[in-house]
Design a protein around this motif. Structure first.
Motif, mmCIF file in Angstrom:
data_model
loop_
_atom_site.group_PDB
_atom_site.id
_atom_site.type_symbol
_atom_site.label_atom_id
_atom_site.label_comp_id
_atom_site.label_asym_id
_atom_site.label_seq_id
_atom_site.Cartn_x
_atom_site.Cartn_y
_atom_site.Cartn_z
ATOM 1 N N PHE A 111 65.039 148.117 51.018
ATOM 2 C CA PHE A 111 64.741 149.051 50.347
ATOM 3 C C PHE A 111 63.400 148.825 49.687
ATOM 4 O O PHE A 111 63.034 147.647 49.113
ATOM 5 C CB PHE A 111 65.536 149.404 49.130
ATOM 6 N N PHE A 112 62.365 149.517 50.121
ATOM 7 C CA PHE A 112 60.988 149.390 49.661
ATOM 8 C C PHE A 112 60.831 150.013 48.304
ATOM 9 O O PHE A 112 60.834 151.142 48.019
ATOM 10 C CB PHE A 112 59.924 150.073 50.525
ATOM 11 N N ASP A 113 60.678 149.204 47.348
ATOM 12 C CA ASP A 113 60.505 149.597 45.680
ATOM 13 C C ASP A 113 59.125 149.907 45.401
ATOM 14 O O ASP A 113 58.352 148.990 45.314
ATOM 15 C CB ASP A 113 61.011 148.483 44.993
ATOM 16 N N VAL A 114 58.560 151.199 45.439
ATOM 17 C CA VAL A 114 57.323 151.544 45.157
ATOM 18 C C VAL A 114 57.366 152.730 43.952
ATOM 19 O O VAL A 114 58.070 153.656 44.096
ATOM 20 C CB VAL A 114 56.527 151.908 46.245
ATOM 21 N N ASP A 115 56.429 152.460 43.084
ATOM 22 C CA ASP A 115 56.473 153.543 41.663
ATOM 23 C C ASP A 115 55.923 154.778 42.158
ATOM 24 O O ASP A 115 54.977 154.867 43.556
ATOM 25 C CB ASP A 115 55.672 153.098 40.668
ATOM 26 N N TYR A 116 56.301 156.145 41.979
ATOM 27 C CA TYR A 116 56.041 157.221 42.288
ATOM 28 C C TYR A 116 54.779 157.753 42.158
ATOM 29 O O TYR A 116 53.906 158.255 43.086
ATOM 30 C CB TYR A 116 56.888 158.202 41.760
ATOM 31 N N ARG A 122 48.882 157.366 47.735
ATOM 32 C CA ARG A 122 48.988 157.001 49.144
ATOM 33 C C ARG A 122 49.122 158.205 49.968
ATOM 34 O O ARG A 122 48.309 158.238 51.003
ATOM 35 C CB ARG A 122 50.191 155.959 49.350
ATOM 36 N N LEU A 123 49.981 159.012 49.794
ATOM 37 C CA LEU A 123 49.993 160.129 50.519
ATOM 38 C C LEU A 123 48.859 161.079 50.620
ATOM 39 O O LEU A 123 48.642 161.510 51.443
ATOM 40 C CB LEU A 123 51.336 161.094 50.286
ATOM 41 N N LEU A 124 48.327 161.319 49.177
ATOM 42 C CA LEU A 124 47.076 162.265 49.227
ATOM 43 C C LEU A 124 46.157 161.547 49.771
ATOM 44 O O LEU A 124 45.126 162.355 50.561
ATOM 45 C CB LEU A 124 46.982 162.534 47.926
ATOM 46 N N ALA A 125 46.030 160.053 50.220
ATOM 47 C CA ALA A 125 44.875 159.727 50.753
ATOM 48 C C ALA A 125 44.972 159.550 52.127
ATOM 49 O O ALA A 125 43.977 159.491 52.974
ATOM 50 C CB ALA A 125 44.705 158.032 50.194
ATOM 51 N N ARG A 126 46.171 159.850 52.791
ATOM 52 C CA ARG A 126 46.613 159.537 54.087
ATOM 53 C C ARG A 126 46.106 160.636 55.078
ATOM 54 O O ARG A 126 45.433 160.483 56.332
ATOM 55 C CB ARG A 126 47.967 159.464 54.199
#
Ligand code: AMP
Length: 184
Positions: A111-116, A122-126
């Motif tokens: 499980f990749f534990d990353v803060d929202y 990251r998604l907006l930058a992609r």
């Protein structure tokens, strides 16, 4: 080694999957990539999937299971890394059953534990076609409702390992290798 990567969209599964597959010489199976290839090739499945993907919703379990069964049939013994599958409880249960049937159970689920806040950034930058603000909102909702419950599913089965997915890419890869070297 048979591995599942679990985590929200944007948690870095795809990036790290490439490193893991290379190090352990196993097949990297990304259902998102498989679907995007269908879209690019303009197949009937691709045409059906594009709208669903762009909206941030999930393609049906039946379609996804057919895709995975075809891909795993016969070569699961050599090891694989699933990235983006399973994403729902029915998918996880079907995968467990399939692997049980061929006597090749999962070794580990990471499980990749990353803060929202970090994930949204990251998604907006992609800038993928499903990375619009609205699709991102839907995908995170879908993740919370349908995919996050898999954390408890695999915890109960005893093969869940959690890795902090924030920091430098190489740093995260090292954390993953530490966990996976113990499993190997
Ligand atoms: P990904 O590249 O893993 O973020 O996947 C992109 C999109 O493909 C998702 O938002 C879904 O629409 C679809 N997709 C990928 N994997 C699955 C899956 N296991 N079940 C349902 N839909 C999926």
């Amino acid at each position: 080694m048979r591995i599942v990567l679990l985590g929200a969209p944007g948690s870095g599964k795809g990036t790290q999957a490439a490193h893991i597959a290379q190090r352990y010489r196993i097949d990297h199976i990304s259902t998102g990539d498989l679907l995007r290839a269908e879209v690019a090739a303009g197949t009937p499945l691709g045409k059906q999937a594009k709208e669903i993907m762009d909206a941030g919703s999930l393609v049906s379990d039946d379609i996804m299971l057919g895709m995975i069964e075809g891909r795993l049939a016969g070569n699961a013994a050599e090891g694989f890394l699933l990235d983006g599958f399973p994403r729902t409880l029915p998918q996880a249960e079907a995968l467990d059953k399939l692997l049980g049937r061929i006597g090749q159970p999962l070794d580990v689920v990471v499980f990749f534990d990353v803060d929202y806040a970090e994930i949204i950034q990251r998604l907006l930058a992609r800038g993928r076609s499903d990375d619009t603000e609205e699709a991102i909102r839907t995908r995170l909702q879908v993740y919370e409702q349908q995919t996050a419950p898999l954390i408890d599913h695999y915890k109960a089965k005893g093969n869940l390992r959690s890795v902090r997915g924030e920091g430098e890419i190489t740093e995260i890869a090292e954390r993953l290798f530490n966990v996976l070297d113990q499993v190997r």
